[in-house]
Design a protein around this motif. Structure first.
Motif, PDB file in Angstrom:
ATOM      1  N   LEU A  24      -1.463   2.857   7.387  1.00 23.18           N
ATOM      2  CA  LEU A  24      -1.002   3.157   6.030  1.00 23.18           C
ATOM      3  C   LEU A  24      -0.816   1.882   5.211  1.00 23.18           C
ATOM      4  CD1 LEU A  24       1.543   6.036   6.712  1.00 23.18           C
ATOM      5  CD2 LEU A  24      -0.613   6.209   5.452  1.00 23.18           C
ATOM      6  N   VAL A  25      -0.327   0.826   5.851  1.00 15.77           N
ATOM      7  CA  VAL A  25      -0.214  -0.455   5.144  1.00 15.77           C
ATOM      8  C   VAL A  25      -1.597  -0.930   4.723  1.00 15.77           C
ATOM      9  CG1 VAL A  25       0.361  -2.891   5.420  1.00 15.77           C
ATOM     10  CG2 VAL A  25       1.964  -1.143   6.193  1.00 15.77           C
ATOM     11  N   LEU A  26      -2.575  -0.795   5.610  1.00 15.05           N
ATOM     12  CA  LEU A  26      -3.949  -1.173   5.264  1.00 15.05           C
ATOM     13  C   LEU A  26      -4.455  -0.322   4.099  1.00 15.05           C
ATOM     14  CD1 LEU A  26      -6.571  -2.743   5.848  1.00 15.05           C
ATOM     15  CD2 LEU A  26      -7.156  -0.956   7.509  1.00 15.05           C
ATOM     16  N   ALA A  27      -4.199   0.982   4.156  1.00 15.74           N
ATOM     17  CA  ALA A  27      -4.629   1.857   3.062  1.00 15.74           C
ATOM     18  C   ALA A  27      -3.951   1.478   1.758  1.00 15.74           C
ATOM     19  CB  ALA A  27      -4.337   3.312   3.413  1.00 15.74           C
ATOM     20  N   GLY A  28      -2.688   1.031   1.864  1.00 15.70           N
ATOM     21  CA  GLY A  28      -1.959   0.627   0.668  1.00 15.70           C
ATOM     22  C   GLY A  28      -2.604  -0.537  -0.058  1.00 15.70           C
ATOM     23  N   TYR A  29      -3.321  -1.401   0.688  1.00 10.04           N
ATOM     24  CA  TYR A  29      -4.053  -2.489   0.051  1.00 10.04           C
ATOM     25  C   TYR A  29      -5.043  -1.947  -0.986  1.00 10.04           C
ATOM     26  CZ  TYR A  29      -2.569  -5.590   3.926  1.00 10.04           C
ATOM     27  OH  TYR A  29      -1.855  -6.329   4.828  1.00 10.04           O
ATOM     28  N   PHE A  30      -5.622  -0.777  -0.695  1.00 12.62           N
ATOM     29  CA  PHE A  30      -6.655  -0.204  -1.555  1.00 12.62           C
ATOM     30  C   PHE A  30      -6.083   0.715  -2.637  1.00 12.62           C
ATOM     31  CE2 PHE A  30      -8.665  -1.159   2.489  1.00 12.62           C
ATOM     32  CZ  PHE A  30      -9.853  -1.770   2.112  1.00 12.62           C
ATOM     33  N   VAL A  31      -4.840   1.135  -2.470  1.00 15.28           N
ATOM     34  CA  VAL A  31      -4.262   2.112  -3.401  1.00 15.28           C
ATOM     35  C   VAL A  31      -3.324   1.408  -4.380  1.00 15.28           C
ATOM     36  CG1 VAL A  31      -3.013   4.302  -3.612  1.00 15.28           C
ATOM     37  CG2 VAL A  31      -4.515   3.902  -1.646  1.00 15.28           C
ATOM     38  N   ASP A  32      -2.072   1.215  -3.969  1.00 11.96           N
ATOM     39  CA  ASP A  32      -1.127   0.500  -4.826  1.00 11.96           C
ATOM     40  C   ASP A  32       0.073   0.088  -3.988  1.00 11.96           C
ATOM     41  OD1 ASP A  32       0.482   2.774  -4.493  1.00 11.96           O
ATOM     42  OD2 ASP A  32      -0.108   3.625  -6.424  1.00 11.96           O
ATOM     43  N   ASP A  33       1.019  -0.596  -4.629  1.00  8.75           N
ATOM     44  CA  ASP A  33       2.180  -1.118  -3.920  1.00  8.75           C
ATOM     45  C   ASP A  33       3.071  -0.003  -3.380  1.00  8.75           C
ATOM     46  OD1 ASP A  33       1.418  -3.735  -4.334  1.00  8.75           O
ATOM     47  OD2 ASP A  33       2.540  -3.923  -6.211  1.00  8.75           O
ATOM     48  N   TRP A  34       3.091   1.145  -4.062  1.00  7.35           N
ATOM     49  CA  TRP A  34       3.918   2.252  -3.575  1.00  7.35           C
ATOM     50  C   TRP A  34       3.352   2.830  -2.284  1.00  7.35           C
ATOM     51  CZ3 TRP A  34       8.674   3.193  -5.156  1.00  7.35           C
ATOM     52  CH2 TRP A  34       9.077   2.698  -6.397  1.00  7.35           C
ATOM     53  N   ALA A  35       2.053   2.919  -2.192  1.00  5.12           N
ATOM     54  CA  ALA A  35       1.435   3.383  -0.947  1.00  5.12           C
ATOM     55  C   ALA A  35       1.697   2.393   0.182  1.00  5.12           C
ATOM     56  CB  ALA A  35      -0.066   3.575  -1.153  1.00  5.12           C
ATOM     57  N   GLU A  36       1.659   1.102  -0.147  1.00  3.02           N
ATOM     58  CA  GLU A  36       1.957   0.093   0.857  1.00  3.02           C
ATOM     59  C   GLU A  36       3.418   0.182   1.301  1.00  3.02           C
ATOM     60  OE1 GLU A  36       1.363  -4.720   1.534  1.00  3.02           O
ATOM     61  OE2 GLU A  36       0.652  -3.756  -0.301  1.00  3.02           O
ATOM     62  N   LEU A  37       4.315   0.500   0.361  1.00  3.06           N
ATOM     63  CA  LEU A  37       5.723   0.683   0.713  1.00  3.06           C
ATOM     64  C   LEU A  37       5.888   1.867   1.667  1.00  3.06           C
ATOM     65  CD1 LEU A  37       8.747   0.152   0.451  1.00  3.06           C
ATOM     66  CD2 LEU A  37       8.715   1.485  -1.687  1.00  3.06           C
ATOM     67  N   ALA A  38       5.160   2.968   1.401  1.00  2.82           N
ATOM     68  CA  ALA A  38       5.225   4.116   2.300  1.00  2.82           C
ATOM     69  C   ALA A  38       4.777   3.726   3.707  1.00  2.82           C
ATOM     70  CB  ALA A  38       4.358   5.255   1.759  1.00  2.82           C
ATOM     71  N   GLY A  39       3.701   2.928   3.790  1.00  5.08           N
ATOM     72  CA  GLY A  39       3.251   2.459   5.093  1.00  5.08           C
ATOM     73  C   GLY A  39       4.289   1.576   5.765  1.00  5.08           C
ATOM     74  N   ALA A  40       4.945   0.720   4.972  1.00  7.33           N
ATOM     75  CA  ALA A  40       5.976  -0.157   5.534  1.00  7.33           C
ATOM     76  C   ALA A  40       7.152   0.650   6.073  1.00  7.33           C
ATOM     77  CB  ALA A  40       6.453  -1.142   4.473  1.00  7.33           C
ATOM     78  N   VAL A  41       7.500   1.749   5.398  1.00 10.01           N
ATOM     79  CA  VAL A  41       8.596   2.599   5.869  1.00 10.01           C
ATOM     80  C   VAL A  41       8.235   3.226   7.214  1.00 10.01           C
ATOM     81  CG1 VAL A  41       9.881   4.723   5.408  1.00 10.01           C
ATOM     82  CG2 VAL A  41       9.519   3.067   3.569  1.00 10.01           C
ATOM     83  N   VAL A  42       7.017   3.773   7.307  1.00  6.28           N
ATOM     84  CA  VAL A  42       6.587   4.397   8.567  1.00  6.28           C
ATOM     85  C   VAL A  42       6.510   3.362   9.686  1.00  6.28           C
ATOM     86  CG1 VAL A  42       4.687   5.607   9.716  1.00  6.28           C
ATOM     87  CG2 VAL A  42       5.325   6.227   7.379  1.00  6.28           C
ATOM     88  N   LEU A  43       5.949   2.196   9.379  1.00  2.00           N
ATOM     89  CA  LEU A  43       5.835   1.146  10.388  1.00  2.00           C
ATOM     90  C   LEU A  43       7.206   0.657  10.832  1.00  2.00           C
ATOM     91  CD1 LEU A  43       4.077  -0.748  12.061  1.00  2.00           C
ATOM     92  CD2 LEU A  43       3.916  -2.269  10.076  1.00  2.00           C
ATOM     93  N   THR A  44       8.134   0.512   9.875  1.00  2.00           N
ATOM     94  CA  THR A  44       9.484   0.067  10.227  1.00  2.00           C
ATOM     95  C   THR A  44      10.179   1.099  11.110  1.00  2.00           C
ATOM     96  OG1 THR A  44       9.667  -1.208   8.186  1.00  2.00           O
ATOM     97  CG2 THR A  44      11.719  -0.631   9.292  1.00  2.00           C
ATOM     98  N   ALA A  45       9.971   2.385  10.820  1.00  2.00           N
ATOM     99  CA  ALA A  45      10.564   3.432  11.662  1.00  2.00           C
ATOM    100  C   ALA A  45      10.015   3.347  13.087  1.00  2.00           C
ATOM    101  CB  ALA A  45      10.276   4.805  11.061  1.00  2.00           C
ATOM    102  N   GLY A  46       8.710   3.131  13.200  1.00  2.00           N
ATOM    103  CA  GLY A  46       8.126   2.999  14.527  1.00  2.00           C
ATOM    104  C   GLY A  46       8.619   1.769  15.261  1.00  2.00           C
ATOM    105  N   MET A  47       8.729   0.649  14.537  1.00  2.00           N
ATOM    106  CA  MET A  47       9.221  -0.581  15.160  1.00  2.00           C
ATOM    107  C   MET A  47      10.695  -0.444  15.553  1.00  2.00           C
ATOM    108  SD  MET A  47       6.706  -2.721  15.334  1.00  2.00           S
ATOM    109  CE  MET A  47       5.586  -3.875  14.545  1.00  2.00           C
TER     110      MET A  47
END
Length: 298
Positions: free
Chosen positions: A171-194
């Motif tokens: 999702l963080v990778l996808a956020g690179y192509f979409v916008d900063d909000w999509a990247e934030l969503a990826g960061a939230v999911v990744l942080t939850a997993g970490m």
């Protein structure tokens, strides 16, 4: 590599030459043909990529990076080969497959960055940071999440970690192509997993690690991970909302170094020690030597 090179280059060098082959040595289950040869040869295959990091951007650096990218592609091809053997999409297996594919994303970004080519329109600094991201979040963190999701200890939290880390990375990778909000969503999911990885690591420290060195390595990796992912969330939220947040250089020096050395290296060292312990415990005990025969007097 960039103005960030003082932090990025040594970290990526460690990732290429030590983190990847060490992680591959920890993968359990069926191994496709050529797996062992690829794992043993990895430091040699990664050497051109590591050398390219220390050179100025040039044709030579690009050619060396391309050699490494081919090695990462060979590793990525192990994922479908392994899937054919396991026929499993259990959460732990998904994490391992993600780990096998992730270095190829780093390899592609490295070639583009060394060639001064803004791949997909991305700035060179962002491409440079993609290289460590997919060695440590993509490979090391996903692999550790998969190791923590071994069948005997598999539970809801382990499954969450094994699914959230790969999903968050993508999702963080996808956020690179979409916008900063999509990247934030990826960061939230990744942080939850970490966060789940951190909790599971502390649980493993309490339950499995008997020797002080392994306990220390697991403890450091879990606590560092909690801090570095809080920083990542802060940065992603700041990028999306415009609120004050750390600079990329500051993030490389804190989040990047912490994840690479404090989490990935310590976690892999700890899991290697735990695996050695399990292997020794499972080894059959040697048969006692027969007692010398004593002749009875006539």
């Amino acid at each position: 590599m960039t103005t960030l090179s003082a932090f990025v280059v040594p970290v990526v060098t460690v990732g290429m030459l030590w983190v990847v082959p060490t992680g591959l040595g920890l993968v359990e289950g069926p191994r496709p043909p050529g797996w062992d040869r690829l794992r043993r040869a990895w430091p040699l295959l990664a050497l051109p990529g590591a050398v390219s990091l220390w050179l100025p951007r040039s044709g030579t650096a690009t050619a060396l990076a391309a050699c490494y990218a081919l090695a990462t592609l060979a590793l990525a091809l192990q994922a479908p080969a392994r899937l054919t053997l396991t026929r499993s999409l259990r959460p732990g297996e998904i994490a391992v497959l993600t780990a096998l594919v992730s270095p190829s994303v780093a390899g592609l970004a490295l070639v583009a960055e060394r060639a001064s080519y803004p791949l997909f329109g991305f700035e060179l600094d962002l491409l440079a940071l993609t290289v460590p991201h997919f060695h440590f979040a993509g490979f090391a963190a996903a692999l550790v999440a998969g190791l923590l999701c071994r069948a005997p200890a598999e539970g809801p939290l382990a499954r969450t970690a094994a699914l959230s880390v790969p999903a968050g990375t993508l999702l963080v990778l996808a956020g690179y192509f979409v916008d900063d909000w999509a990247e934030l969503a990826g960061a939230v999911v990744l942080t939850a997993g970490m966060a789940a990885v951190s909790v599971l690591t502390l649980r493993e420290r309490r339950g499995l690690a008997a020797d002080p060195a392994t306990r220390a390595l697991l403890g450091v990796s879990a606590l560092v991970l909690a801090v570095t992912m809080a920083l990542a969330l802060w940065w992603a939220a700041g990028e999306a909302t415009g609120l004050p947040h750390p600079t990329l250089t500051w993030m490389a020096a804190t989040h990047g170094l912490g994840n690479a050395l404090g989490f990935a290296v310590c976690a892999l060292l700890a899991h290697r020690r735990l695996r050695t312990k399990r292997t020794a415990a499972a080894a059959p005990a040697p048969h006692p030597a027969p007692l010398p025969r004593t002749e009875l007097p006539a």
